[in-house]
Design a protein around this motif. Structure first.
Motif, PDB file in Angstrom:
ATOM      1  N   PHE A  55       0.822  -1.209   0.000  1.00  0.00           N
ATOM      2  CA  PHE A  55       0.000   0.000   0.000  1.00  0.00           C
ATOM      3  C   PHE A  55       0.863   1.269   0.000  1.00  0.00           C
ATOM      4  O   PHE A  55       0.555   2.255  -0.670  1.00  0.00           O
ATOM      5  N   SER A  56       1.973   1.229   0.742  1.00  0.00           N
ATOM      6  CA  SER A  56       2.869   2.386   0.775  1.00  0.00           C
ATOM      7  C   SER A  56       3.499   2.630  -0.593  1.00  0.00           C
ATOM      8  O   SER A  56       3.640   3.777  -1.035  1.00  0.00           O
ATOM      9  N   VAL A  57       3.872   1.565  -1.270  1.00  0.00           N
ATOM     10  CA  VAL A  57       4.454   1.721  -2.612  1.00  0.00           C
ATOM     11  C   VAL A  57       3.424   2.318  -3.570  1.00  0.00           C
ATOM     12  O   VAL A  57       3.732   3.204  -4.382  1.00  0.00           O
ATOM     13  N   ILE A  58       2.184   1.852  -3.458  1.00  0.00           N
ATOM     14  CA  ILE A  58       1.123   2.401  -4.320  1.00  0.00           C
ATOM     15  C   ILE A  58       0.917   3.883  -4.034  1.00  0.00           C
ATOM     16  O   ILE A  58       0.798   4.714  -4.955  1.00  0.00           O
ATOM     17  N   LEU A  59       0.902   4.244  -2.753  1.00  0.00           N
ATOM     18  CA  LEU A  59       0.760   5.653  -2.391  1.00  0.00           C
ATOM     19  C   LEU A  59       1.922   6.487  -2.929  1.00  0.00           C
ATOM     20  O   LEU A  59       1.727   7.610  -3.419  1.00  0.00           O
ATOM     21  N   LEU A  60       3.110   5.925  -2.852  1.00  0.00           N
ATOM     22  CA  LEU A  60       4.272   6.640  -3.349  1.00  0.00           C
ATOM     23  C   LEU A  60       4.153   6.916  -4.846  1.00  0.00           C
ATOM     24  O   LEU A  60       4.439   8.034  -5.321  1.00  0.00           O
ATOM     25  N   PHE A  61       3.697   5.931  -5.608  1.00  0.00           N
ATOM     26  CA  PHE A  61       3.504   6.144  -7.047  1.00  0.00           C
ATOM     27  C   PHE A  61       2.405   7.175  -7.321  1.00  0.00           C
ATOM     28  O   PHE A  61       2.500   7.970  -8.255  1.00  0.00           O
ATOM     29  N   LEU A  66       0.930  12.670  -8.980  1.00  0.00           N
ATOM     30  CA  LEU A  66       0.393  13.992  -8.679  1.00  0.00           C
ATOM     31  C   LEU A  66       1.450  15.088  -8.871  1.00  0.00           C
ATOM     32  O   LEU A  66       1.145  16.181  -9.366  1.00  0.00           O
ATOM     33  N   MET A  67       2.675  14.797  -8.507  1.00  0.00           N
ATOM     34  CA  MET A  67       3.740  15.768  -8.714  1.00  0.00           C
ATOM     35  C   MET A  67       3.962  16.032 -10.199  1.00  0.00           C
ATOM     36  O   MET A  67       4.156  17.176 -10.627  1.00  0.00           O
ATOM     37  N   ALA A  68       3.908  14.982 -11.011  1.00  0.00           N
ATOM     38  CA  ALA A  68       4.072  15.168 -12.455  1.00  0.00           C
ATOM     39  C   ALA A  68       2.935  16.013 -13.031  1.00  0.00           C
ATOM     40  O   ALA A  68       3.156  16.905 -13.861  1.00  0.00           O
ATOM     41  N   VAL A  69       1.712  15.745 -12.573  1.00  0.00           N
ATOM     42  CA  VAL A  69       0.569  16.542 -13.027  1.00  0.00           C
ATOM     43  C   VAL A  69       0.715  17.998 -12.604  1.00  0.00           C
ATOM     44  O   VAL A  69       0.423  18.928 -13.369  1.00  0.00           O
ATOM     45  N   LEU A  73       0.877  21.313 -14.960  1.00  0.00           N
ATOM     46  CA  LEU A  73      -0.038  22.441 -14.787  1.00  0.00           C
ATOM     47  C   LEU A  73       0.724  23.757 -14.656  1.00  0.00           C
ATOM     48  O   LEU A  73       0.286  24.795 -15.185  1.00  0.00           O
ATOM     49  N   VAL A  74       1.849  23.737 -13.961  1.00  0.00           N
ATOM     50  CA  VAL A  74       2.666  24.943 -13.854  1.00  0.00           C
ATOM     51  C   VAL A  74       3.134  25.394 -15.234  1.00  0.00           C
ATOM     52  O   VAL A  74       3.031  26.574 -15.604  1.00  0.00           O
ATOM     53  N   TYR A  75       3.639  24.456 -16.018  1.00  0.00           N
ATOM     54  CA  TYR A  75       4.102  24.798 -17.362  1.00  0.00           C
ATOM     55  C   TYR A  75       2.959  25.317 -18.230  1.00  0.00           C
ATOM     56  O   TYR A  75       3.102  26.326 -18.938  1.00  0.00           O
ATOM     57  N   GLN A  76       1.804  24.648 -18.164  1.00  0.00           N
ATOM     58  CA  GLN A  76       0.665  25.054 -18.989  1.00  0.00           C
ATOM     59  C   GLN A  76       0.139  26.424 -18.561  1.00  0.00           C
ATOM     60  O   GLN A  76      -0.248  27.244 -19.406  1.00  0.00           O
ATOM     61  N   THR A  77       0.109  26.689 -17.261  1.00  0.00           N
ATOM     62  CA  THR A  77      -0.372  27.983 -16.773  1.00  0.00           C
ATOM     63  C   THR A  77       0.520  29.123 -17.239  1.00  0.00           C
ATOM     64  O   THR A  77       0.039  30.169 -17.698  1.00  0.00           O
ATOM     65  N   ILE A  78       1.819  28.939 -17.148  1.00  0.00           N
ATOM     66  CA  ILE A  78       2.744  29.988 -17.595  1.00  0.00           C
ATOM     67  C   ILE A  78       2.627  30.198 -19.102  1.00  0.00           C
ATOM     68  O   ILE A  78       2.636  31.332 -19.597  1.00  0.00           O
ATOM     69  N   SER A  79       2.480  29.109 -19.866  1.00  0.00           N
ATOM     70  CA  SER A  79       2.337  29.235 -21.324  1.00  0.00           C
ATOM     71  C   SER A  79       1.055  29.978 -21.690  1.00  0.00           C
ATOM     72  O   SER A  79       1.055  30.860 -22.571  1.00  0.00           O
ATOM     73  N   ASP A  80      -0.063  29.633 -21.021  1.00  0.00           N
ATOM     74  CA  ASP A  80      -1.335  30.326 -21.303  1.00  0.00           C
ATOM     75  C   ASP A  80      -1.248  31.805 -20.941  1.00  0.00           C
ATOM     76  O   ASP A  80      -1.789  32.660 -21.651  1.00  0.00           O
ATOM     77  N   ILE A 302      -0.329  25.101  -6.596  1.00  0.00           N
ATOM     78  CA  ILE A 302       0.362  23.957  -7.198  1.00  0.00           C
ATOM     79  C   ILE A 302       1.651  23.646  -6.452  1.00  0.00           C
ATOM     80  O   ILE A 302       1.964  22.473  -6.169  1.00  0.00           O
ATOM     81  N   PHE A 303       2.413  24.698  -6.092  1.00  0.00           N
ATOM     82  CA  PHE A 303       3.657  24.457  -5.363  1.00  0.00           C
ATOM     83  C   PHE A 303       3.392  23.894  -3.963  1.00  0.00           C
ATOM     84  O   PHE A 303       4.155  23.046  -3.471  1.00  0.00           O
ATOM     85  N   LEU A 304       2.326  24.357  -3.320  1.00  0.00           N
ATOM     86  CA  LEU A 304       1.973  23.765  -2.023  1.00  0.00           C
ATOM     87  C   LEU A 304       1.644  22.284  -2.172  1.00  0.00           C
ATOM     88  O   LEU A 304       2.036  21.444  -1.342  1.00  0.00           O
ATOM     89  N   ALA A 305       0.907  21.951  -3.244  1.00  0.00           N
ATOM     90  CA  ALA A 305       0.599  20.540  -3.494  1.00  0.00           C
ATOM     91  C   ALA A 305       1.877  19.746  -3.750  1.00  0.00           C
ATOM     92  O   ALA A 305       2.023  18.597  -3.300  1.00  0.00           O
TER      93      ALA A 305
END
Length: 339
Positions: A55-61, A66-69, A73-80, A302-305
């Motif tokens: 379960f811990s490994v699944i949570l880690l993935f 979520l970090m990749a998303v 989002l940061v990149y897309q927001t700056i581009s928009d 996003i950075f807090l997340a």
């Protein structure tokens, strides 16, 4: 026999101790069943620990996903935001008024002559009594001569008339011109609309004022032998530097004039009506939809997340290492107990 046995024991005491040690070692080497040692509880604990690790490994993935998303989002927001800065959106708003600032109508009649000019209300224009004959001129007019702003050589003659103001009463201005003769195939009179007649009256340099108006505004025509009905609407445009420009939009309808004069005439009559289309002033301005504060708030979230996900991942890794160490310690204790 008893005395012989006692003598043998007394003679070989080391052999007796060795026999006793062999008995004890045999007793320790006996395999005790798991049920007697109580190994059922460690087995259950091992299965729970395994599930927790999975379960811990699944949570880690999930945290890594979520970090990749969040990074995307940061990149897309700056581009928009950069794209919206380059392409502002045109905003159109309408302001309702009961009275307009009376516009100026500059006519370039040439050889034509103004016969009559009147203000009427509620779209009611009474029948002409003496068409082609001089009538009442009830409008405020001003005659001006100035040089052509495009050639700076030819002189131009303009007749400036005050336009309608009261839009609720449907105020209109009706004008009649007369042209005795022309050497052209088509006869028409040019006119120009500008935003404020009062501004023209108050201007100390009226000739320069008219030159600026002719350079800034478009001109139109109305033909002889027709009644041309012009409905105006006002458009204000706010530029990026804060300045404001004014222009007119027109809807023109042309009605044939039936000349009922008894004798055939070679002259031309011009009839034109000016009226406001509606009480709404249209304001156009460019608006940048990208709000920097919204973008900053989104990036902060996003950075807090990201930091929270990284913290969760760090705690999960520490917890997995701790559980692994605890499991190895218990395993070594069980093995030592069994041995």
């Amino acid at each position: 026999q008893l005395s012989e046995d006692v003598e043998r024991v007394s003679e070989n005491p080391a052999d007796e101790r060795e026999g006793e040690m062999e008995v004890h070692e045999d007793a320790r080497s006996v395999i005790v069943p798991d049920s007697e040692l109580g190994t059922t509880a460690p087995s259950l604990r091992f299965s729970k620990t395994c599930l927790k690790n999975v379960f811990s490994v699944i949570l880690l993935f999930i945290y890594l996903l979520l970090m990749a998303v969040a990074v995307f989002l940061v990149y897309q927001t700056i581009s928009d935001f950069r794209e919206k800065l380059k392409h502002p959106v045109m905003s159109v708003s309408y302001k309702e008024v009961s009275l307009y600032d009376a516009p100026g109508i500059a006519f370039y009649p040439g050889k034509a002559r103004l016969l009559s000019c009147k203000h009427h209300y509620y779209d009611h224009i009474p029948p002409l009594i003496n068409p082609g004959q001089p009538g009442d001129i009830e409008c405020t007019t001003q005659r001006i001569n100035y040089t052509d702003p495009f050639t700076n050589q030819t002189m131009k003659y303009a007749l400036v008339v005050q336009g309608p103001r009261d839009v609720k009463k449907k105020e209109l201005v009706f004008l009649q011109f007369h042209l005795n003769g022309t050497d052209q195939d088509f006869s028409a009179i040019d006119y120009l609309l500008f935003s404020s007649f009062q501004e023209f009256i108050n201007s100390p340099e009226k000739a320069e004022f008219m030159k600026d108006c002719e350079s800034s505004y478009s001109s139109w025509k109305f033909s002889g032998g027709f009644r041309t009905w012009v409905k105006m609407s006002l458009v204000k445009t706010k530029e990026e530097d804060g300045s404001e420009t004014v222009e007119f939009k027109q809807e023109t309808s042309v009605v044939n004039y039936i000349d009922q004069r008894t004798k055939p005439r070679s002259d031309q009559l011009f009839f034109v009506v000016f009226e406001w289309k509606d009480p709404f002033i249209q304001t156009v301005q460019d608006i940048i939809t990208a709000n920097p504060w919204n973008m900053i708030a989104l990036l902060c979230g996003i950075f807090l997340a990201l930091f929270k996900a990284a913290d969760f991942a760090k705690l999960s890794v520490k917890w997995m290492i701790k559980i692994r160490k605890r499991h190895l310690k218990r395993r070594s204790q069980v093995m030592n107990h069994i041995s």
